[in-house]
Design a protein around this motif. Structure first.
Motif, PDB file in Angstrom:
ATOM      1  N   ILE A 113       0.851  -1.178  -0.133  1.00  0.00           N
ATOM      2  CA  ILE A 113       0.202  -0.115   0.080  1.00  0.00           C
ATOM      3  C   ILE A 113       0.819   1.177  -0.007  1.00  0.00           C
ATOM      4  O   ILE A 113       0.599   2.236  -0.631  1.00  0.00           O
ATOM      5  N   ASP A 114       1.848   1.223   0.904  1.00  0.00           N
ATOM      6  CA  ASP A 114       2.796   2.534   0.977  1.00  0.00           C
ATOM      7  C   ASP A 114       3.459   2.602  -0.400  1.00  0.00           C
ATOM      8  O   ASP A 114       3.681   3.665  -0.712  1.00  0.00           O
ATOM      9  N   GLU A 115       3.876   1.432  -1.118  1.00  0.00           N
ATOM     10  CA  GLU A 115       4.658   1.593  -2.569  1.00  0.00           C
ATOM     11  C   GLU A 115       3.672   2.319  -3.542  1.00  0.00           C
ATOM     12  O   GLU A 115       3.960   3.120  -4.141  1.00  0.00           O
ATOM     13  N   VAL A 116       2.371   1.747  -3.529  1.00  0.00           N
ATOM     14  CA  VAL A 116       1.499   2.586  -4.415  1.00  0.00           C
ATOM     15  C   VAL A 116       1.152   4.147  -4.173  1.00  0.00           C
ATOM     16  O   VAL A 116       1.389   4.861  -4.740  1.00  0.00           O
ATOM     17  N   ARG A 117       1.119   4.334  -2.851  1.00  0.00           N
ATOM     18  CA  ARG A 117       0.736   5.629  -2.453  1.00  0.00           C
ATOM     19  C   ARG A 117       2.120   6.499  -2.509  1.00  0.00           C
ATOM     20  O   ARG A 117       1.897   7.733  -3.163  1.00  0.00           O
ATOM     21  N   LEU A 118       3.292   6.079  -2.642  1.00  0.00           N
ATOM     22  CA  LEU A 118       4.524   6.886  -2.866  1.00  0.00           C
ATOM     23  C   LEU A 118       4.497   6.971  -4.282  1.00  0.00           C
ATOM     24  O   LEU A 118       4.749   8.233  -4.752  1.00  0.00           O
ATOM     25  N   GLN A 119       4.171   6.048  -5.193  1.00  0.00           N
ATOM     26  CA  GLN A 119       4.320   6.055  -6.647  1.00  0.00           C
ATOM     27  C   GLN A 119       3.341   7.173  -7.087  1.00  0.00           C
ATOM     28  O   GLN A 119       3.555   7.942  -7.992  1.00  0.00           O
ATOM     29  N   ILE A 120       2.156   7.237  -6.512  1.00  0.00           N
ATOM     30  CA  ILE A 120       1.297   8.117  -7.054  1.00  0.00           C
ATOM     31  C   ILE A 120       1.420   9.585  -6.382  1.00  0.00           C
ATOM     32  O   ILE A 120       1.354  10.653  -7.266  1.00  0.00           O
ATOM     33  N   LYS A 121       2.180   9.692  -5.552  1.00  0.00           N
ATOM     34  CA  LYS A 121       2.571  11.105  -4.938  1.00  0.00           C
ATOM     35  C   LYS A 121       3.752  11.700  -5.824  1.00  0.00           C
ATOM     36  O   LYS A 121       3.638  12.825  -6.258  1.00  0.00           O
ATOM     37  N   MET A 122       4.542  10.844  -6.260  1.00  0.00           N
ATOM     38  CA  MET A 122       5.494  11.098  -7.420  1.00  0.00           C
ATOM     39  C   MET A 122       5.005  11.465  -8.801  1.00  0.00           C
ATOM     40  O   MET A 122       5.316  12.350  -9.321  1.00  0.00           O
ATOM     41  N   VAL A 123       3.728  10.816  -9.020  1.00  0.00           N
ATOM     42  CA  VAL A 123       3.155  11.196 -10.252  1.00  0.00           C
ATOM     43  C   VAL A 123       2.395  12.711 -10.361  1.00  0.00           C
ATOM     44  O   VAL A 123       2.638  13.429 -11.174  1.00  0.00           O
ATOM     45  N   ILE A 124       1.798  12.759  -9.169  1.00  0.00           N
ATOM     46  CA  ILE A 124       1.155  14.028  -8.810  1.00  0.00           C
ATOM     47  C   ILE A 124       2.133  15.200  -8.841  1.00  0.00           C
ATOM     48  O   ILE A 124       1.812  16.264  -9.298  1.00  0.00           O
ATOM     49  N   LYS A 125       3.270  14.913  -8.196  1.00  0.00           N
ATOM     50  CA  LYS A 125       4.536  15.900  -8.197  1.00  0.00           C
ATOM     51  C   LYS A 125       4.698  16.357  -9.411  1.00  0.00           C
ATOM     52  O   LYS A 125       5.189  17.669  -9.493  1.00  0.00           O
ATOM     53  N   ASP A 126       4.818  15.389 -10.359  1.00  0.00           N
ATOM     54  CA  ASP A 126       5.327  15.720 -11.726  1.00  0.00           C
ATOM     55  C   ASP A 126       4.411  16.274 -12.613  1.00  0.00           C
ATOM     56  O   ASP A 126       4.903  16.596 -13.904  1.00  0.00           O
ATOM     57  N   LEU A 127       3.207  16.515 -12.281  1.00  0.00           N
ATOM     58  CA  LEU A 127       2.133  16.980 -13.286  1.00  0.00           C
ATOM     59  C   LEU A 127       2.503  18.507 -13.482  1.00  0.00           C
ATOM     60  O   LEU A 127       2.785  19.213 -12.680  1.00  0.00           O
ATOM     61  N   LYS A 128       2.183  18.833 -14.561  1.00  0.00           N
ATOM     62  CA  LYS A 128       2.503  20.189 -14.905  1.00  0.00           C
ATOM     63  C   LYS A 128       1.267  20.797 -15.574  1.00  0.00           C
ATOM     64  O   LYS A 128       0.417  20.195 -16.180  1.00  0.00           O
TER      65      LYS A 128
END
Length: 141
Positions: A126-141
């Motif tokens: 669960i934490d791995e998925v959560r971390l990956q989602i945060k990375m995607v959101i952070k990279d949105l422009k």
């Protein structure tokens, strides 16, 4: 001669104006599409983050409280399925992590109330998925 020069300036101005308006329209269309894509990704990401927290709560209820109602594995399967479905809208790396969560859930759901390792492994996924989602959101422009 003066009329010819004025016509050249007029034609140049007209062509430049058309080119500039086409360029502006193209950029606007691209920007609207990118904004819509980002909005869809954000909506799916926030929905998955909510579902991840619900799944984590279910794991804790099953493992620590031995609550068969709040920690019902059938509810967990539904949440894992939703996470898996929505993760493909967010991005391929998130979908990959969600697939790892689905596999981990499939291997460990039966032992949630009995084995520490099973709940720890699911929570780690669960934490791995959560971390990956945060990375995607952070990279949105």
């Amino acid at each position: 001669m003066e009329l010819g020069r004025k016509l050249k300036v007029y034609y140049f101005t007209a062509v430049f104006s058309v080119m500039f308006s086409l360029l502006g329209f193209s950029y606007n269309a691209w920007r609207l599409e990118a904004t819509e894509d980002n909005s869809n990704i954000r909506m799916a990401a926030f929905s998955v983050l909510n579902t991840l927290s619900e799944l984590e709560q279910l794991v804790y209820a099953a493992h620590y409280d031995h609550d068969e109602v709040e920690g019902n594995p059938r509810k967990g399967w539904i949440k894992v399925g939703l996470i898996s479905d929505l993760s493909s809208l967010i991005g391929p790396k998130v979908a990959e992590k969600a697939e790892g969560l689905r596999l981990s859930w499939g291997e460990n759901w039966e032992l949630l109330g009995q084995d520490n390792d099973s709940s720890d492994q699911i929570v780690a996924e669960i934490d791995e998925v959560r971390l990956q989602i945060k990375m995607v959101i952070k990279d949105l422009k």
